[in-house]
Motif scaffolding. Sequence first.
Motif, PDB file in Angstrom:
ATOM      1  N   LYS A  71      35.389  -8.731  -2.757  1.00 28.23           N
ATOM      2  CA  LYS A  71      35.635  -9.615  -1.619  1.00 28.23           C
ATOM      3  C   LYS A  71      35.665 -11.063  -2.083  1.00 28.23           C
ATOM      4  O   LYS A  71      34.805 -11.493  -2.862  1.00 28.23           O
ATOM      5  CB  LYS A  71      34.541  -9.462  -0.552  1.00 28.23           C
ATOM      6  N   ASN A  72      36.651 -11.811  -1.568  1.00 31.85           N
ATOM      7  CA  ASN A  72      36.732 -13.261  -1.816  1.00 31.85           C
ATOM      8  C   ASN A  72      36.549 -13.599  -3.292  1.00 31.85           C
ATOM      9  O   ASN A  72      35.790 -14.499  -3.658  1.00 31.85           O
ATOM     10  CB  ASN A  72      35.671 -14.001  -0.989  1.00 31.85           C
ATOM     11  N   SER A  73      37.247 -12.876  -4.149  1.00 28.55           N
ATOM     12  CA  SER A  73      37.063 -13.037  -5.587  1.00 28.55           C
ATOM     13  C   SER A  73      38.392 -13.123  -6.319  1.00 28.55           C
ATOM     14  O   SER A  73      39.444 -12.734  -5.784  1.00 28.55           O
ATOM     15  CB  SER A  73      36.234 -11.877  -6.161  1.00 28.55           C
ATOM     16  N   ILE A  74      38.330 -13.628  -7.546  1.00 30.74           N
ATOM     17  CA  ILE A  74      39.482 -13.696  -8.439  1.00 30.74           C
ATOM     18  C   ILE A  74      39.134 -12.909  -9.691  1.00 30.74           C
ATOM     19  O   ILE A  74      38.101 -13.171 -10.329  1.00 30.74           O
ATOM     20  CB  ILE A  74      39.820 -15.150  -8.806  1.00 30.74           C
ATOM     21  N   VAL A  75      39.978 -11.938 -10.033  1.00 31.83           N
ATOM     22  CA  VAL A  75      39.769 -11.131 -11.238  1.00 31.83           C
ATOM     23  C   VAL A  75      40.949 -11.391 -12.167  1.00 31.83           C
ATOM     24  O   VAL A  75      42.090 -11.067 -11.837  1.00 31.83           O
ATOM     25  CB  VAL A  75      39.660  -9.629 -10.905  1.00 31.83           C
ATOM     26  N   LEU A  76      40.683 -11.994 -13.320  1.00 29.34           N
ATOM     27  CA  LEU A  76      41.745 -12.333 -14.251  1.00 29.34           C
ATOM     28  C   LEU A  76      42.227 -11.093 -15.007  1.00 29.34           C
ATOM     29  O   LEU A  76      41.731  -9.986 -14.797  1.00 29.34           O
ATOM     30  CB  LEU A  76      41.272 -13.430 -15.201  1.00 29.34           C
ATOM     31  N   SER A  77      43.172 -11.260 -15.898  1.00 32.67           N
ATOM     32  CA  SER A  77      43.895 -10.139 -16.501  1.00 32.67           C
ATOM     33  C   SER A  77      43.012  -9.274 -17.411  1.00 32.67           C
ATOM     34  O   SER A  77      42.023  -9.746 -17.983  1.00 32.67           O
ATOM     35  CB  SER A  77      45.075 -10.672 -17.319  1.00 32.67           C
ATOM     36  N   ASN A 125      32.666 -13.609  -3.936  1.00 35.33           N
ATOM     37  CA  ASN A 125      32.692 -15.028  -4.298  1.00 35.33           C
ATOM     38  C   ASN A 125      32.552 -15.228  -5.802  1.00 35.33           C
ATOM     39  O   ASN A 125      31.755 -16.036  -6.278  1.00 35.33           O
ATOM     40  CB  ASN A 125      31.588 -15.801  -3.574  1.00 35.33           C
ATOM     41  N   CYS A 126      33.343 -14.484  -6.563  1.00 41.82           N
ATOM     42  CA  CYS A 126      33.257 -14.518  -8.025  1.00 41.82           C
ATOM     43  C   CYS A 126      34.612 -14.794  -8.658  1.00 41.82           C
ATOM     44  O   CYS A 126      35.662 -14.552  -8.061  1.00 41.82           O
ATOM     45  CB  CYS A 126      32.730 -13.182  -8.564  1.00 41.82           C
ATOM     46  N   ILE A 127      34.565 -15.281  -9.894  1.00 42.36           N
ATOM     47  CA  ILE A 127      35.729 -15.325 -10.777  1.00 42.36           C
ATOM     48  C   ILE A 127      35.354 -14.523 -12.013  1.00 42.36           C
ATOM     49  O   ILE A 127      34.390 -14.859 -12.710  1.00 42.36           O
ATOM     50  CB  ILE A 127      36.109 -16.764 -11.178  1.00 42.36           C
ATOM     51  N   VAL A 128      36.091 -13.448 -12.276  1.00 41.84           N
ATOM     52  CA  VAL A 128      35.816 -12.588 -13.428  1.00 41.84           C
ATOM     53  C   VAL A 128      36.757 -12.988 -14.559  1.00 41.84           C
ATOM     54  O   VAL A 128      37.984 -12.963 -14.393  1.00 41.84           O
ATOM     55  CB  VAL A 128      35.989 -11.102 -13.073  1.00 41.84           C
ATOM     56  N   GLU A 129      36.197 -13.355 -15.694  1.00 39.53           N
ATOM     57  CA  GLU A 129      37.000 -13.782 -16.833  1.00 39.53           C
ATOM     58  C   GLU A 129      37.830 -12.626 -17.377  1.00 39.53           C
ATOM     59  O   GLU A 129      37.483 -11.451 -17.210  1.00 39.53           O
ATOM     60  CB  GLU A 129      36.071 -14.340 -17.918  1.00 39.53           C
ATOM     61  N   SER A 130      38.934 -12.946 -18.033  1.00 42.88           N
ATOM     62  CA  SER A 130      39.843 -11.933 -18.550  1.00 42.88           C
ATOM     63  C   SER A 130      39.196 -11.119 -19.671  1.00 42.88           C
ATOM     64  O   SER A 130      38.252 -11.565 -20.320  1.00 42.88           O
ATOM     65  CB  SER A 130      41.129 -12.589 -19.068  1.00 42.88           C
ATOM     66  N   ARG A 131      39.726  -9.917 -19.875  1.00 40.24           N
ATOM     67  CA  ARG A 131      39.281  -8.990 -20.926  1.00 40.24           C
ATOM     68  C   ARG A 131      37.791  -8.656 -20.818  1.00 40.24           C
ATOM     69  O   ARG A 131      37.108  -8.453 -21.812  1.00 40.24           O
ATOM     70  CB  ARG A 131      39.605  -9.559 -22.318  1.00 40.24           C
ATOM     71  N   ASP A 132      37.289  -8.600 -19.605  1.00 42.01           N
ATOM     72  CA  ASP A 132      35.895  -8.205 -19.366  1.00 42.01           C
ATOM     73  C   ASP A 132      35.809  -6.719 -19.038  1.00 42.01           C
ATOM     74  O   ASP A 132      36.761  -6.117 -18.535  1.00 42.01           O
ATOM     75  CB  ASP A 132      35.312  -8.990 -18.179  1.00 42.01           C
ATOM     76  N   THR A 133      34.662  -6.141 -19.318  1.00 40.83           N
ATOM     77  CA  THR A 133      34.321  -4.807 -18.835  1.00 40.83           C
ATOM     78  C   THR A 133      33.061  -4.928 -17.978  1.00 40.83           C
ATOM     79  O   THR A 133      32.001  -5.302 -18.483  1.00 40.83           O
ATOM     80  CB  THR A 133      34.056  -3.829 -19.995  1.00 40.83           C
ATOM     81  N   ILE A 134      33.195  -4.674 -16.686  1.00 40.82           N
ATOM     82  CA  ILE A 134      32.048  -4.754 -15.774  1.00 40.82           C
ATOM     83  C   ILE A 134      31.498  -3.342 -15.611  1.00 40.82           C
ATOM     84  O   ILE A 134      32.176  -2.441 -15.114  1.00 40.82           O
ATOM     85  CB  ILE A 134      32.452  -5.331 -14.407  1.00 40.82           C
ATOM     86  N   ARG A 135      30.288  -3.122 -16.051  1.00 40.87           N
ATOM     87  CA  ARG A 135      29.692  -1.787 -16.063  1.00 40.87           C
ATOM     88  C   ARG A 135      29.511  -1.254 -14.644  1.00 40.87           C
ATOM     89  O   ARG A 135      29.371  -2.010 -13.688  1.00 40.87           O
ATOM     90  CB  ARG A 135      28.350  -1.822 -16.788  1.00 40.87           C
ATOM     91  N   TYR A 167      27.465  -8.540  -8.303  1.00 38.50           N
ATOM     92  CA  TYR A 167      27.540  -9.988  -8.513  1.00 38.50           C
ATOM     93  C   TYR A 167      27.913 -10.638  -7.191  1.00 38.50           C
ATOM     94  O   TYR A 167      28.854 -10.218  -6.527  1.00 38.50           O
ATOM     95  CB  TYR A 167      28.595 -10.354  -9.557  1.00 38.50           C
ATOM     96  N   ASN A 168      27.194 -11.708  -6.830  1.00 38.57           N
ATOM     97  CA  ASN A 168      27.476 -12.421  -5.586  1.00 38.57           C
ATOM     98  C   ASN A 168      27.241 -13.909  -5.802  1.00 38.57           C
ATOM     99  O   ASN A 168      26.148 -14.307  -6.217  1.00 38.57           O
ATOM    100  CB  ASN A 168      26.581 -11.901  -4.457  1.00 38.57           C
ATOM    101  N   GLY A 169      28.260 -14.714  -5.547  1.00 36.80           N
ATOM    102  CA  GLY A 169      28.100 -16.158  -5.653  1.00 36.80           C
ATOM    103  C   GLY A 169      27.525 -16.732  -4.381  1.00 36.80           C
ATOM    104  O   GLY A 169      28.238 -17.365  -3.599  1.00 36.80           O
ATOM    105  N   ASP A 170      26.252 -16.529  -4.168  1.00 37.37           N
ATOM    106  CA  ASP A 170      25.609 -16.971  -2.925  1.00 37.37           C
ATOM    107  C   ASP A 170      25.600 -18.490  -2.795  1.00 37.37           C
ATOM    108  O   ASP A 170      25.804 -19.034  -1.711  1.00 37.37           O
ATOM    109  CB  ASP A 170      24.168 -16.452  -2.863  1.00 37.37           C
ATOM    110  N   ASP A 171      25.348 -19.193  -3.907  1.00 37.97           N
ATOM    111  CA  ASP A 171      25.203 -20.650  -3.862  1.00 37.97           C
ATOM    112  C   ASP A 171      26.388 -21.352  -4.518  1.00 37.97           C
ATOM    113  O   ASP A 171      26.252 -22.437  -5.059  1.00 37.97           O
ATOM    114  CB  ASP A 171      23.899 -21.068  -4.541  1.00 37.97           C
TER     115      ASP A 171
END
Length: 372
Positions: free
Chosen positions: A321-327, A339-349, A354-358
């Motif tokens: 939700k309300n997030s950006i996931v790069l390539s 409320n997150c931005i996930v950097e490219s070439r990541d593996t999220i287990r 993850y929540n960008g509360d602040d």
Amino acid sequence: MRAVGMILAGGNSYRMRELSNKRAIAAMPIAGSFRSIDFALSSMSNSRIQKVAVLTQYNSRSLNEHLSSSKWWDFGRKQGGLFVFPPTVTADNSFWYRGTADALYQNLDFLKNCHEPYVVIASGDGVYKLDFNKVLEYHIAKKADITVVCKQLPPGEDVSRFGVLRMNENCRIEQFEEKPMASDANTISCGIYVVRRRQLIELIEKSAEEGRFDFVRDILIRYKGVRKIFGYKIDSYWSNIASVESYFRTNMDFLKKEVRDYFFREYPEVHSKVDDLPPAKYNPGSEVKNSLISAGSIINGAVENSILFSNVFVGENCVIKNSIVLSDVYLGDNVHLENCIVESRDTIRANTYYNGDDGIKIVIESDERYVL
């Protein structure tokens, strides 16, 4: 068009935090399948500027790869072309670019060898569409020495990241403050300038002789009372992405229909390097609302108000939700992002939350798929 283009794309910004560790700001991904520099390049190409130079420096590998072929922006011509100029160590100079004016000075031979009478200078971190022909016509009509493209921000908007200017009734710039701590003015410079080529060469050489390296402080501000510097106001969409907050907000703007239609459906088009990827795949059980999903992605979970770039795998029971996931990101099962931005070439287990509360949270995980 009777102008040569110069795009300043070598800068870095601490406001981008970890996002600029991999790439220059001008190479930041925008709207699912574009890079920030595409908007300046497309505006120049659509304005029939035939010769464009891109000055690169910081973390330029990703940007150089993106600019490896000029055909995407129609600069592959016999007359003109797309040129990429990183800093060069010579017998006379061993410095990196020490500022925007110094970057132009170190490539002054390029300008001296051009025959176009005018120069359009633009930054590589703006998202906009602009007809530079109209700016040049305004520049000539005003008999200006320098024309600065500017925009009026809404009241209360933070202007501390920009150059703030004041103009008289004839649109001549009388005051110019670079990144003021506080200001009651809300007209800002867009980082786009038009100047006569011979005059630019003269100003840049003069600044270099005096050991001055910044185009704004050492030319625009210093000469505002001596040279005729005018402002050209635009009222169309324009955004600068040189901070995490503005980068996130700019991408999220593309979830609005009017912004998408303006950039993707209205003439002229925005061009970019195209990857040969299959269309996005939505497996049974997936649910997507008000989102941009790029080619090569596979969706098994729920995606809402988000932007997913190319080759993103979303596992089962994921919620984004309300997030950006790069390539090139792999999201395991039961991952929750908000409320997150996930950097490219990541593996999220799997089973990760993850929540960008602040504020906007930047998610960077080691990518075990690429470990030897």
